[in-house]
Design a protein around this motif. Sequence first.
Motif, PDB file in Angstrom:
ATOM      1  N   MET A 117      78.803 -22.021  -4.090  1.00  0.00           N
ATOM      2  CA  MET A 117      78.300 -21.797  -5.213  1.00  0.00           C
ATOM      3  C   MET A 117      76.582 -22.054  -4.812  1.00  0.00           C
ATOM      4  N   PHE A 118      75.954 -21.037  -5.304  1.00  0.00           N
ATOM      5  CA  PHE A 118      74.284 -21.155  -5.005  1.00  0.00           C
ATOM      6  C   PHE A 118      73.573 -21.096  -6.226  1.00  0.00           C
ATOM      7  N   LYS A 119      72.681 -21.903  -6.338  1.00  0.00           N
ATOM      8  CA  LYS A 119      71.817 -21.925  -7.776  1.00  0.00           C
ATOM      9  C   LYS A 119      70.340 -22.194  -6.937  1.00  0.00           C
ATOM     10  N   GLY A 120      69.339 -21.571  -7.437  1.00  0.00           N
ATOM     11  CA  GLY A 120      68.076 -21.704  -7.144  1.00  0.00           C
ATOM     12  C   GLY A 120      67.725 -21.413  -5.663  1.00  0.00           C
ATOM     13  N   GLY A 121      68.613 -20.513  -4.910  1.00  0.00           N
ATOM     14  CA  GLY A 121      68.571 -20.284  -3.470  1.00  0.00           C
ATOM     15  C   GLY A 121      69.219 -21.330  -2.640  1.00  0.00           C
ATOM     16  N   ARG A 122      69.946 -22.246  -3.419  1.00  0.00           N
ATOM     17  CA  ARG A 122      70.439 -23.512  -2.452  1.00  0.00           C
ATOM     18  C   ARG A 122      71.947 -23.348  -2.786  1.00  0.00           C
ATOM     19  N   GLU A 123      72.742 -23.779  -1.623  1.00  0.00           N
ATOM     20  CA  GLU A 123      74.275 -24.233  -1.950  1.00  0.00           C
ATOM     21  C   GLU A 123      74.346 -25.386  -2.571  1.00  0.00           C
ATOM     22  N   ILE A 124      75.071 -25.343  -3.750  1.00  0.00           N
ATOM     23  CA  ILE A 124      75.187 -26.683  -4.355  1.00  0.00           C
ATOM     24  C   ILE A 124      76.818 -27.100  -4.560  1.00  0.00           C
ATOM     25  N   ALA A 125      77.760 -26.215  -3.880  1.00  0.00           N
ATOM     26  CA  ALA A 125      79.116 -26.745  -3.880  1.00  0.00           C
ATOM     27  C   ALA A 125      79.789 -25.505  -2.993  1.00  0.00           C
ATOM     28  N   ARG A 126      80.794 -26.299  -2.406  1.00  0.00           N
ATOM     29  CA  ARG A 126      82.027 -25.547  -1.649  1.00  0.00           C
ATOM     30  C   ARG A 126      83.208 -25.790  -1.742  1.00  0.00           C
ATOM     31  N   GLN A 127      84.201 -24.951  -1.709  1.00  0.00           N
ATOM     32  CA  GLN A 127      85.635 -24.947  -1.652  1.00  0.00           C
ATOM     33  C   GLN A 127      86.333 -24.114  -0.828  1.00  0.00           C
ATOM     34  N   ALA A 128      86.972 -24.755   0.050  1.00  0.00           N
ATOM     35  CA  ALA A 128      87.954 -24.019   0.847  1.00  0.00           C
ATOM     36  C   ALA A 128      89.361 -23.768   0.118  1.00  0.00           C
ATOM     37  N   GLY A 129      89.921 -22.390   0.502  1.00  0.00           N
ATOM     38  CA  GLY A 129      91.217 -22.204  -0.143  1.00  0.00           C
ATOM     39  C   GLY A 129      91.457 -21.489  -1.126  1.00  0.00           C
ATOM     40  N   ALA A 130      92.666 -20.679  -1.470  1.00  0.00           N
ATOM     41  CA  ALA A 130      92.857 -19.840  -2.536  1.00  0.00           C
ATOM     42  C   ALA A 130      93.065 -20.647  -3.696  1.00  0.00           C
ATOM     43  N   MET A 131      92.820 -20.200  -4.847  1.00  0.00           N
ATOM     44  CA  MET A 131      92.793 -20.593  -6.268  1.00  0.00           C
ATOM     45  C   MET A 131      93.336 -19.515  -6.983  1.00  0.00           C
ATOM     46  N   ASP A 132      94.130 -19.886  -8.304  1.00  0.00           N
ATOM     47  CA  ASP A 132      94.361 -18.952  -9.153  1.00  0.00           C
ATOM     48  C   ASP A 132      93.118 -18.916 -10.141  1.00  0.00           C
ATOM     49  N   ALA A 133      93.389 -17.834 -11.140  1.00  0.00           N
ATOM     50  CA  ALA A 133      91.914 -17.516 -12.071  1.00  0.00           C
ATOM     51  C   ALA A 133      91.753 -18.828 -12.684  1.00  0.00           C
ATOM     52  N   ALA A 134      92.494 -19.554 -13.371  1.00  0.00           N
ATOM     53  CA  ALA A 134      92.276 -20.647 -14.347  1.00  0.00           C
ATOM     54  C   ALA A 134      91.706 -21.779 -13.441  1.00  0.00           C
ATOM     55  N   SER A 135      92.101 -21.916 -12.075  1.00  0.00           N
ATOM     56  CA  SER A 135      91.446 -23.108 -11.335  1.00  0.00           C
ATOM     57  C   SER A 135      90.007 -22.686 -10.807  1.00  0.00           C
ATOM     58  N   LEU A 136      90.012 -21.372 -10.474  1.00  0.00           N
ATOM     59  CA  LEU A 136      88.674 -20.778 -10.268  1.00  0.00           C
ATOM     60  C   LEU A 136      87.538 -21.206 -11.275  1.00  0.00           C
ATOM     61  N   VAL A 137      87.803 -20.689 -12.580  1.00  0.00           N
ATOM     62  CA  VAL A 137      87.038 -20.731 -13.852  1.00  0.00           C
ATOM     63  C   VAL A 137      86.821 -22.408 -13.953  1.00  0.00           C
ATOM     64  N   ARG A 138      87.695 -23.209 -13.839  1.00  0.00           N
ATOM     65  CA  ARG A 138      87.487 -24.560 -13.751  1.00  0.00           C
ATOM     66  C   ARG A 138      86.730 -25.032 -13.022  1.00  0.00           C
ATOM     67  N   TRP A 139      86.878 -24.761 -11.209  1.00  0.00           N
ATOM     68  CA  TRP A 139      85.931 -25.452 -10.545  1.00  0.00           C
ATOM     69  C   TRP A 139      84.585 -24.765 -10.584  1.00  0.00           C
TER      70      TRP A 139
END
Length: 144
Positions: A117-139
């Motif tokens: 995830m990037f905000k303001g041109g900078r990476e602010i978070a990273r997560q490796a591995g597949a997720m389901d839709a609900a987990s994606l939205v929560r993350w």
Amino acid sequence: MSDALHVVCPQCHSVNRVPAERLAEGGTCGKCKAPLFTGEPVELDAAAFDKHIGRSDLPVVVDFWAPWCGPCRMMAPAFAQAARSLEPRYRLVKVNTEEEQQLAARFGIRSIPTLAMFKGGREIARQAGAMDAASLVRWIQAQA
């Protein structure tokens, strides 16, 4: 006085100014007239990636993936479902690491799928591995 947000067009990658209070209305690109939000992840090459990351005021969630990756293909429908539920507050994009190897190297992508995830041109978070839709939205919502 309203605050305008910069939103990059998913079609022509032009930067548009959208009043914050009208973001939910979607809007169309001032240049190509395409909808600014389609409810689908946006496929990006290196040039478009830099525009979306560097110029968008929205948090941008990147799925670094490859066509040969089974977990990537399994996660694709969940990522698309997350895009439908999270737009217009977030922009979800996909980068094919086979076609954009320099981009993957630039961000040190070692395993796929990797979400960043990037905000303001900078990476602010990273997560490796597949997720389901609900987990994606929560993350995603937990990061921004």
